[in-house]
Scaffold this active site. Structure first.
Site, short mmCIF file in Angstrom:
data_model
loop_
_atom_site.label_atom_id
_atom_site.label_comp_id
_atom_site.label_asym_id
_atom_site.label_seq_id
_atom_site.Cartn_x
_atom_site.Cartn_y
_atom_site.Cartn_z
N THR A 99 -0.82 9.47 1.40
CA THR A 99 -1.36 8.06 1.74
C THR A 99 -2.69 7.47 2.92
OG1 THR A 99 0.65 7.99 3.89
CG2 THR A 99 0.71 7.31 1.63
N TYR A 145 7.18 8.10 16.46
CA TYR A 145 7.33 8.19 15.43
C TYR A 145 8.36 9.06 14.76
CZ TYR A 145 6.44 7.24 10.51
OH TYR A 145 6.82 7.85 9.26
N SER A 179 0.83 -1.26 0.05
CA SER A 179 -0.34 0.29 0.09
C SER A 179 0.93 1.61 -0.36
CB SER A 179 -0.96 0.28 1.24
OG SER A 179 -0.30 -0.03 2.46
N LYS A 210 12.19 7.14 13.54
CA LYS A 210 12.21 7.42 12.60
C LYS A 210 13.52 8.15 12.56
CE LYS A 210 9.41 5.16 9.48
NZ LYS A 210 10.07 4.68 8.66
#
Length: 476
Positions: A393, A358, A207, A362
């Site tokens: 997305t 997050y 995806s 990263k």
């Protein structure tokens, strides 16, 4: 619309100041954002006079056209400018004073398609840019030896546009958005390099950005393996890719990449099936708004976005052929906002915030990229990290609905976000260096704000902790 207003005073006579400033072929001498300005029309400055400008954006040289639309000698001149993705109206007014001349500068800048929210982000940056330009004019007319340009162009070189874009949050618009992608693309030399016969492994390829990258990779004739969590979805995507590209060499393996046992098993299958791997793309990642732990006891964001990437790469890094290969780690522009906290890798100490967790993970990916690049510098394996920009997305829409709704008009498509991943996998240029952080096929800085960088000691402590956490699975 973004409106800029600046005013300066110079000791020169009104007539001389007006004559010099109204001739925009002189702008390159005082505006640090202009590399070249040439008068296209004949005669002196007047209504209809047109100037071709070349702006300074690092290696980029976007064009702009200015035309004088109003001209009142010794009083006012108005110019209309048009660029690739914006337009501007500049009005410069002149006033005689007892000690010289006052110049009032006003600019109205329009970015078609940019939301009001994004204009608020751009406004302080562009105001600063306009202020630098008018200060340059003041210095030029006053004969002061101020230096506003770097290497004869404020935005030039490795310390130029990339530095300004990175440090002034301008990349959030001009680089992270689809506008930045469009600007960058104009300067790429397309070589149509293929991956014929190369064995490529990509995580999270069913995806969003991962799927877009998988399609492009298969289109370049790679022998592609997708690591996915959902078997039914993987089967559907496999067939879609084969039908779309005509490349039958597309398969998949199933693993939950937040579980180290799954990663261990999928790595073993890859080694048994592929023998060697030419390109490993660590793309899978997720942002979780609530803190949860996996069945193995790891915080979910940490496990999925950092620890799992470390473990899979460590298990596979001896699978590359002696001729070399690529490891590509997909990070995020969000990592700019956070440093690594080696003492709180699993987000236990401070109240949990999904976006912060997050971003920290990263950031960790970028640190690992540097460490792997150092360790593998003699192996002909290039290790790079990248971020895809702001991409529309399903994951972003679900995890950050407010952010998505405010700026969805300028979000990139998954294809645009995947471009640099595929370029890093296929291009000869990307194989000539290692350990860099990329956006739109150009390397960028990794630390912009105070306290978001890390010491060499912190890097080594991070490595040691990740190694200790995964070592127990080797013994099982």
């Amino acid at each position: 619309m973004i409106k800029l207003n600046e005013s300066i005073h110079v000791p020169n006579a009104l007539e001389a100041v007006f004559t010099y400033t109204s001739d925009f072929s002189n702008i390159k001498d005082w505006d640090p954002g202009v590399a070249v300005s040439q008068k296209r029309s004949k005669g002196g400055a007047q209504v209809g006079s047109t100037y071709d400008l070349t702006l300074c954006f690092g290696p980029f040289r976007p064009k702009m056209e200015y035309t004088i639309t109003a001209y009142k000698p010794f009083s006012k001149v108005t110019l209309n400018g048009r660029g690739e993705s914006f337009r501007a109206i500049d009005t410069i007014s002149f006033f005689k004073t007892p000690t010289g001349t006052r110049i009032d500068y006003e600019a109205q800048i329009y970015f078609p398609g940019v939301s009001k929210h994004m204009e608020k982000i751009l406004t302080p940056v562009l105001k600063n840019t306009g202020r630098k330009a008018i200060q340059g004019l003041e210095a030029k007319l006053s004969g002061e030896n101020r230096m506003y340009k770097q290497s004869s162009c404020f935005f030039s070189g490795s310390n130029g546009f990339d530095y300004i874009a990175d440090h002034m949050i301008l990349p959030g618009m001009l680089m992270f958005s689809k506008l930045g992608y469009s600007l960058s693309k104009r300067f790429w030399a397309e070589k149509n390099e293929t991956l014929f016969g190369k064995k490529v492994v990509i995580t999270g390829g069913t995806s969003g950005i991962g799927k877009a990258a998988a399609i492009k990779l298969a289109g370049k004739k790679a022998c592609l393996t997708i690591i996915a969590r959902n078997k039914k979805k993987a089967e559907q995507v496999q067939q879609q890719i084969i039908e779309k590209t005509g490349n039958p060499h597309v398969d998949f393996l199933i693993a939950d990449l937040s579980r180290m046992e799954d990663i261990k098993q999928v790595a073993k299958k890859l080694k048994d099936r592929k023998k060697t791997i030419d390109v490993l793309i660590n793309n899978a990642g997720a942002l979780f708004n609530e803190r949860n732990e996996t069945i193995e006891g790891f915080e979910q964001t940490f496990a999925t976005d950092l620890l799992g990437v470390f473990y899979l790469t460590e298990l596979l890094k001896d699978s590359f052929p002696s001729t070399g290969g690529r490891i590509i780690n997909v990070s995020s522009g969000g990592m700019y906002t956070q440093g690594i906290d080696v003492d709180d890798l699993q987000n236990e100490v401070v109240p949990y915030a999904g976006s912060k967790a997050y971003a920290r993970a990263k950031r960790g990916i970028v640190i690992l990229t540097r460490l792997w690049a150092q360790q593998m510098r003699y192996s002909k394996v290039a290790v790079h990290s990248m971020h895809p920009g702001w991409v529309d997305t399903p994951g972003i829409e679900t995890a950050l609905p407010g952010f998505h709704s405010r700026i969805n008009s300028v979000l990139r498509t998954p294809d645009q976000g995947a471009d640099t991943i595929v370029w890093l996998a296929a291009s000869n240029e990307a194989g000539e260096s290692t350990g860099k952080f990329w956006l739109d096929r150009r390397p960028h800085e990794t630390v912009l704000f105070p306290k978001t960088g890390e010491s060499e000691q912190a890097r080594q402590r991070l490595w040691t902790k990740l190694n200790l956490l995964t070592r127990r699975f080797e013994k099982a």
